[in-house]
Design a protein around this motif. Structure first.
Motif, PDB file in Angstrom:
ATOM      1  N   MET A  32       0.834  -1.210   0.000  1.00 20.59           N
ATOM      2  CA  MET A  32       0.000   0.000   0.000  1.00 20.59           C
ATOM      3  C   MET A  32       0.868   1.259   0.000  1.00 20.59           C
ATOM      4  O   MET A  32       0.548   2.229  -0.699  1.00 20.59           O
ATOM      5  CB  MET A  32      -0.938   0.005   1.206  1.00 20.59           C
ATOM      6  N   ASN A  33       1.947   1.240   0.758  1.00 26.06           N
ATOM      7  CA  ASN A  33       2.849   2.382   0.810  1.00 26.06           C
ATOM      8  C   ASN A  33       3.473   2.642  -0.565  1.00 26.06           C
ATOM      9  O   ASN A  33       3.521   3.787  -1.031  1.00 26.06           O
ATOM     10  CB  ASN A  33       3.929   2.133   1.865  1.00 26.06           C
ATOM     11  N   GLN A 136      -6.210  -0.317  -4.544  1.00 22.05           N
ATOM     12  CA  GLN A 136      -6.193  -0.006  -3.111  1.00 22.05           C
ATOM     13  C   GLN A 136      -7.391  -0.621  -2.398  1.00 22.05           C
ATOM     14  O   GLN A 136      -7.251  -1.151  -1.294  1.00 22.05           O
ATOM     15  CB  GLN A 136      -6.173   1.510  -2.894  1.00 22.05           C
ATOM     16  N   THR A 137      -8.548  -0.593  -3.025  1.00 19.29           N
ATOM     17  CA  THR A 137      -9.754  -1.167  -2.431  1.00 19.29           C
ATOM     18  C   THR A 137      -9.598  -2.672  -2.234  1.00 19.29           C
ATOM     19  O   THR A 137      -9.969  -3.211  -1.187  1.00 19.29           O
ATOM     20  CB  THR A 137     -10.988  -0.861  -3.303  1.00 19.29           C
ATOM     21  N   ILE A 142      -8.405  -7.352   1.439  1.00 26.34           N
ATOM     22  CA  ILE A 142      -7.522  -8.437   1.878  1.00 26.34           C
ATOM     23  C   ILE A 142      -7.006  -8.138   3.289  1.00 26.34           C
ATOM     24  O   ILE A 142      -6.973  -9.016   4.152  1.00 26.34           O
ATOM     25  CB  ILE A 142      -6.352  -8.629   0.886  1.00 26.34           C
ATOM     26  N   TYR A 143      -6.629  -6.895   3.516  1.00 26.04           N
ATOM     27  CA  TYR A 143      -6.146  -6.455   4.822  1.00 26.04           C
ATOM     28  C   TYR A 143      -7.211  -6.683   5.886  1.00 26.04           C
ATOM     29  O   TYR A 143      -6.936  -7.185   6.973  1.00 26.04           O
ATOM     30  CB  TYR A 143      -5.780  -4.973   4.725  1.00 26.04           C
ATOM     31  N   ALA A 144      -8.455  -6.330   5.573  1.00 19.17           N
ATOM     32  CA  ALA A 144      -9.554  -6.461   6.528  1.00 19.17           C
ATOM     33  C   ALA A 144      -9.878  -7.926   6.828  1.00 19.17           C
ATOM     34  O   ALA A 144     -10.367  -8.238   7.917  1.00 19.17           O
ATOM     35  CB  ALA A 144     -10.797  -5.751   5.993  1.00 19.17           C
ATOM     36  N   SER A 145      -9.589  -8.809   5.908  1.00 19.35           N
ATOM     37  CA  SER A 145      -9.879 -10.228   6.135  1.00 19.35           C
ATOM     38  C   SER A 145      -8.987 -10.803   7.214  1.00 19.35           C
ATOM     39  O   SER A 145      -9.270 -11.869   7.753  1.00 19.35           O
ATOM     40  CB  SER A 145      -9.745 -11.022   4.832  1.00 19.35           C
ATOM     41  N   GLU A 146      -7.897 -10.128   7.531  1.00 17.66           N
ATOM     42  CA  GLU A 146      -6.987 -10.556   8.585  1.00 17.66           C
ATOM     43  C   GLU A 146      -7.611 -10.336   9.964  1.00 17.66           C
ATOM     44  O   GLU A 146      -7.342 -11.058  10.892  1.00 17.66           O
ATOM     45  CB  GLU A 146      -5.658  -9.784   8.474  1.00 17.66           C
TER      46      GLU A 146
END
Length: 147
Positions: A32-33, A136-137, A142-146
């Motif tokens: 993301m960065n 990004q979405t 994917i990040y939120a699934s963690e």
């Protein structure tokens, strides 16, 4: 002397906090960065259009193929700066790591086939800015699934 001890303690605490993050989260944060760097430095007036999945297009079993599409197409974003070209390579490299691939491919092969995931070139073409936003979405999903 006390200030230097406090500084060393702060650095040790920072490293300990970083170690608690999962490798998946750290990798996604890095991607993301780098994507944000590219977004800031893209040649805005160049009319590049890229095939881009959107979250609305995706079934859960198609996230991996969409991520592969973004990974491949990130090299087509209009950047001229050598640091941004390096960011493209970093994104591609990081998204090939098993910690990412294993976390997005939790479907069985028959489920993936049933979902009939689209090929990269079959997605609608969008401008570079929209491509980055869609990318990004997906990374955020994917990040939120963690969690």
């Amino acid at each position: 002397m006390k200030a230097s001890v406090c500084f060393v303690f702060a650095v040790v605490c920072w490293f300990a906090a970083q170690a608690e993050e999962s490798p998946k989260i750290l990798t996604l944060s890095k991607v993301m960065n780098e994507l944000n760097k590219i977004n800031q430095g893209m040649i805005k007036n160049k009319r590049t259009t890229l095939n881009s999945p959107t979250i609305n297009d995706l079934e859960d079993c198609c996230v991996k193929s969409a991520l592969d599409c973004f990974r491949a197409k990130v090299f087509y974003l209009s950047v001229t700066d050598a640091k941004l070209k390096r960011s493209q390579k970093i994104i591609s490299h990081e998204l090939r790591k098993s910690v990412i691939l294993d976390s997005v491919s939790n479907c069985k092969p028959e489920e993936i086939q049933k979902a009939q995931c689209k090929s990269c070139d079959s997605y609608k073409k969008v401008d570079s800015q929209t491509f980055v936003q869609n990318f990004q979405t997906l990374l955020q999903k994917i990040y939120a699934s963690e969690a």
